[in-house]
Design an enzyme around this catalytic site. Structure first.
Site, PDB file in Angstrom:
ATOM      1  N   GLY A 146     -51.746 -25.938 -46.594  1.00 44.36           N
ATOM      2  CA  GLY A 146     -52.552 -24.731 -46.511  1.00 44.36           C
ATOM      3  C   GLY A 146     -52.270 -23.803 -47.677  1.00 44.36           C
ATOM      4  O   GLY A 146     -52.061 -24.245 -48.806  1.00 44.36           O
ATOM      5  N   LYS A 152     -43.555 -19.451 -45.448  1.00 41.63           N
ATOM      6  CA  LYS A 152     -42.943 -18.570 -46.444  1.00 41.63           C
ATOM      7  C   LYS A 152     -43.145 -17.091 -46.148  1.00 41.63           C
ATOM      8  O   LYS A 152     -42.242 -16.278 -46.336  1.00 41.63           O
ATOM      9  CB  LYS A 152     -43.503 -18.904 -47.825  1.00 41.63           C
ATOM     10  CG  LYS A 152     -43.165 -20.321 -48.305  1.00 41.63           C
ATOM     11  CD  LYS A 152     -43.806 -20.612 -49.646  1.00 41.63           C
ATOM     12  CE  LYS A 152     -43.511 -22.031 -50.108  1.00 41.63           C
ATOM     13  NZ  LYS A 152     -44.183 -22.353 -51.390  1.00 41.63           N
ATOM     14  N   THR A 158     -47.740 -23.593 -39.870  1.00 42.09           N
ATOM     15  CA  THR A 158     -48.954 -24.132 -39.275  1.00 42.09           C
ATOM     16  C   THR A 158     -49.208 -25.538 -39.797  1.00 42.09           C
ATOM     17  O   THR A 158     -48.796 -25.892 -40.902  1.00 42.09           O
ATOM     18  CB  THR A 158     -50.163 -23.238 -39.592  1.00 42.09           C
ATOM     19  OG1 THR A 158     -50.286 -23.071 -41.015  1.00 42.09           O
ATOM     20  CG2 THR A 158     -50.011 -21.880 -38.941  1.00 42.09           C
ATOM     21  N   ASN A 160     -52.108 -27.319 -40.873  1.00 37.28           N
ATOM     22  CA  ASN A 160     -53.506 -27.086 -41.195  1.00 37.28           C
ATOM     23  C   ASN A 160     -54.337 -28.363 -41.214  1.00 37.28           C
ATOM     24  O   ASN A 160     -53.854 -29.429 -41.576  1.00 37.28           O
ATOM     25  CB  ASN A 160     -53.613 -26.399 -42.559  1.00 37.28           C
ATOM     26  CG  ASN A 160     -53.052 -24.997 -42.534  1.00 37.28           C
ATOM     27  OD1 ASN A 160     -52.078 -24.725 -41.832  1.00 37.28           O
ATOM     28  ND2 ASN A 160     -53.644 -24.102 -43.290  1.00 37.28           N
ATOM     29  N   GLU A 210     -56.231 -23.306 -38.462  1.00 34.63           N
ATOM     30  CA  GLU A 210     -54.783 -23.254 -38.645  1.00 34.63           C
ATOM     31  C   GLU A 210     -54.055 -23.328 -37.293  1.00 34.63           C
ATOM     32  O   GLU A 210     -53.781 -22.311 -36.671  1.00 34.63           O
ATOM     33  CB  GLU A 210     -54.389 -21.977 -39.396  1.00 34.63           C
ATOM     34  CG  GLU A 210     -55.032 -21.878 -40.786  1.00 34.63           C
ATOM     35  CD  GLU A 210     -54.574 -20.658 -41.559  1.00 34.63           C
ATOM     36  OE1 GLU A 210     -53.393 -20.298 -41.413  1.00 34.63           O
ATOM     37  OE2 GLU A 210     -55.391 -20.079 -42.280  1.00 34.63           O
ATOM     38  N   TYR A 222     -47.030 -33.719 -43.468  1.00 37.89           N
ATOM     39  CA  TYR A 222     -48.298 -33.767 -44.185  1.00 37.89           C
ATOM     40  C   TYR A 222     -48.841 -35.192 -44.199  1.00 37.89           C
ATOM     41  O   TYR A 222     -48.102 -36.160 -44.401  1.00 37.89           O
ATOM     42  CB  TYR A 222     -48.135 -33.281 -45.619  1.00 37.89           C
ATOM     43  CG  TYR A 222     -47.771 -31.816 -45.728  1.00 37.89           C
ATOM     44  CD1 TYR A 222     -48.605 -30.842 -45.198  1.00 37.89           C
ATOM     45  CD2 TYR A 222     -46.594 -31.421 -46.354  1.00 37.89           C
ATOM     46  CE1 TYR A 222     -48.262 -29.498 -45.288  1.00 37.89           C
ATOM     47  CE2 TYR A 222     -46.249 -30.080 -46.451  1.00 37.89           C
ATOM     48  CZ  TYR A 222     -47.092 -29.122 -45.913  1.00 37.89           C
ATOM     49  OH  TYR A 222     -46.756 -27.794 -45.996  1.00 37.89           O
ATOM     50  N   ARG A 235     -58.240 -14.263 -28.046  1.00 34.80           N
ATOM     51  CA  ARG A 235     -58.719 -12.984 -28.593  1.00 34.80           C
ATOM     52  C   ARG A 235     -59.505 -13.222 -29.872  1.00 34.80           C
ATOM     53  O   ARG A 235     -59.421 -14.296 -30.483  1.00 34.80           O
ATOM     54  CB  ARG A 235     -57.528 -12.058 -28.889  1.00 34.80           C
ATOM     55  CG  ARG A 235     -56.590 -12.602 -29.972  1.00 34.80           C
ATOM     56  CD  ARG A 235     -55.524 -11.588 -30.369  1.00 34.80           C
ATOM     57  NE  ARG A 235     -54.593 -12.127 -31.353  1.00 34.80           N
ATOM     58  CZ  ARG A 235     -54.793 -12.108 -32.670  1.00 34.80           C
ATOM     59  NH1 ARG A 235     -55.901 -11.587 -33.161  1.00 34.80           N
ATOM     60  NH2 ARG A 235     -53.879 -12.615 -33.502  1.00 34.80           N
ATOM     61  N   PHE A 240     -54.761  -6.149 -39.538  1.00 29.20           N
ATOM     62  CA  PHE A 240     -53.564  -5.444 -39.106  1.00 29.20           C
ATOM     63  C   PHE A 240     -53.086  -4.509 -40.208  1.00 29.20           C
ATOM     64  O   PHE A 240     -53.293  -4.771 -41.402  1.00 29.20           O
ATOM     65  CB  PHE A 240     -52.461  -6.446 -38.738  1.00 29.20           C
ATOM     66  CG  PHE A 240     -52.796  -7.272 -37.535  1.00 29.20           C
ATOM     67  CD1 PHE A 240     -52.417  -6.863 -36.269  1.00 29.20           C
ATOM     68  CD2 PHE A 240     -53.515  -8.453 -37.671  1.00 29.20           C
ATOM     69  CE1 PHE A 240     -52.748  -7.618 -35.151  1.00 29.20           C
ATOM     70  CE2 PHE A 240     -53.851  -9.214 -36.566  1.00 29.20           C
ATOM     71  CZ  PHE A 240     -53.474  -8.794 -35.300  1.00 29.20           C
TER      72      PHE A 240
END
Length: 279
Positions: A146, A152, A158, A160, A210, A222, A235, A240
């Site tokens: 991703g 990091k 995740t 991806n 993700e 991977y 949601r 943010f």
């Protein structure tokens, strides 16, 4: 359009009118009996953004326009609803452009986020432990690299998936946070919470998928085949004010997903053969 009523009214009467702008296909899908009034754009002189069609609806329902709630996806529709003196909830048909819908009383990401109780209507009874059960849907493919933000920047690794070949699926399912089960061909089945969308905090230019597998892995995987069954919604995606608030919300999503997936309603999908297929 919805006529606002006492919360004692049955939910099946929540929607009182449908306005048909196109060919009336809805009438042939078994929904006709669900509405008190059905009106087409050819039954009024002026189309939206004129308020004429909404005022005609109020007239046929024999209610004051101010007691009506309009749910609209278009800018002309929002303008028309406001001009009719009605409250308006906008569900924008233009991705990443909610700021254009300033005339609406509320802008929501999708109909999954409609909360009738905010408008004096009976609440939906579908929500269970802060989750909305969905008809399960499937997606899979090799795990790809991703943006490098998960581990990091967020401390949340995740797994991806490429969006290639999933254009129609991404357009069908609104952006937001979902949950379900993840199957790795060589490792087993795990709980999963997943975002679909543009990640407003990072301002992605493309819609992404993700998933976060709720398990501590010792190494990257991977290229390994990943299968997902999405069983519920938590949601809408949101922006943010800080990275910390984003991280806290993601961990709250994890808690909600983990608890929900222990419920029989959702846990039964853990044994779905799709998750264990390697092809």
């Amino acid at each position: 359009m919805i006529r606002k009523m006492s919360t004692a009214q049955p939910l099946k009467k929540l929607v009182s009118c449908v306005i048909l702008d196109l060919d009336g296909t809805l009438l042939n899908t078994g929904w006709k009996e669900s509405f008190s009034v059905i009106i087409g754009g050819d039954e009024v002189r002026l189309g939206k953004p004129s308020p004429e069609i909404f005022l005609e609806v109020a007239k046929r329902l024999n209610v004051d326009p101010s007691s009506c709630l309009v749910i609209e996806d278009s800018l002309p529709g929002v303008t028309a609803g406001r001009a009719a003196g009605m409250e308006v909830v906008a569900v924008p048909s233009i991705p990443k452009q909610p700021h254009l819908y300033t005339l609406a009383d509320e802008v929501i990401n999708s109909l999954l986020d409609l909360r009738p109780e905010k408008w004096g209507l009976p609440p939906f009874q579908d929500w269970i432990k802060d989750t909305l059960p969905l008809e399960p849907w499937h997606i899979g493919g090799p795990v790809v690299k991703g943006f490098g933000r998960g581990s990091k920047v967020l401390g949340i690794p995740t797994a991806n998936l490429s969006t290639e070949g999933y254009g129609s699926l991404l357009s069908e399912h609104p952006s937001g946070v979902y949950f379900g089960w993840a199957g790795l061909s060589k490792r087993g089945v795990f709980k999963m919470v997943m975002s679909i969308g543009w990640n407003p905090y990072f301002n992605n230019t493309e819609k992404t998928i993700e998933p976060w597998l709720l398990h501590n892995f010792d190494e990257d995987f991977y290229g390994e085949e990943l299968r997902l069954i999405i069983v519920g919604y938590i949601r809408p995606e949101a922006n943010f004010s800080s990275l910390q608030s984003l991280i806290e919300k993601i961990h709250h999503d994890r808690k909600v997903a983990e608890e929900a997936l222990d419920l029989p309603l959702f846990s039964k999908y853990k044994d779905d053969p799709y998750l264990k297929s390697s092809t």
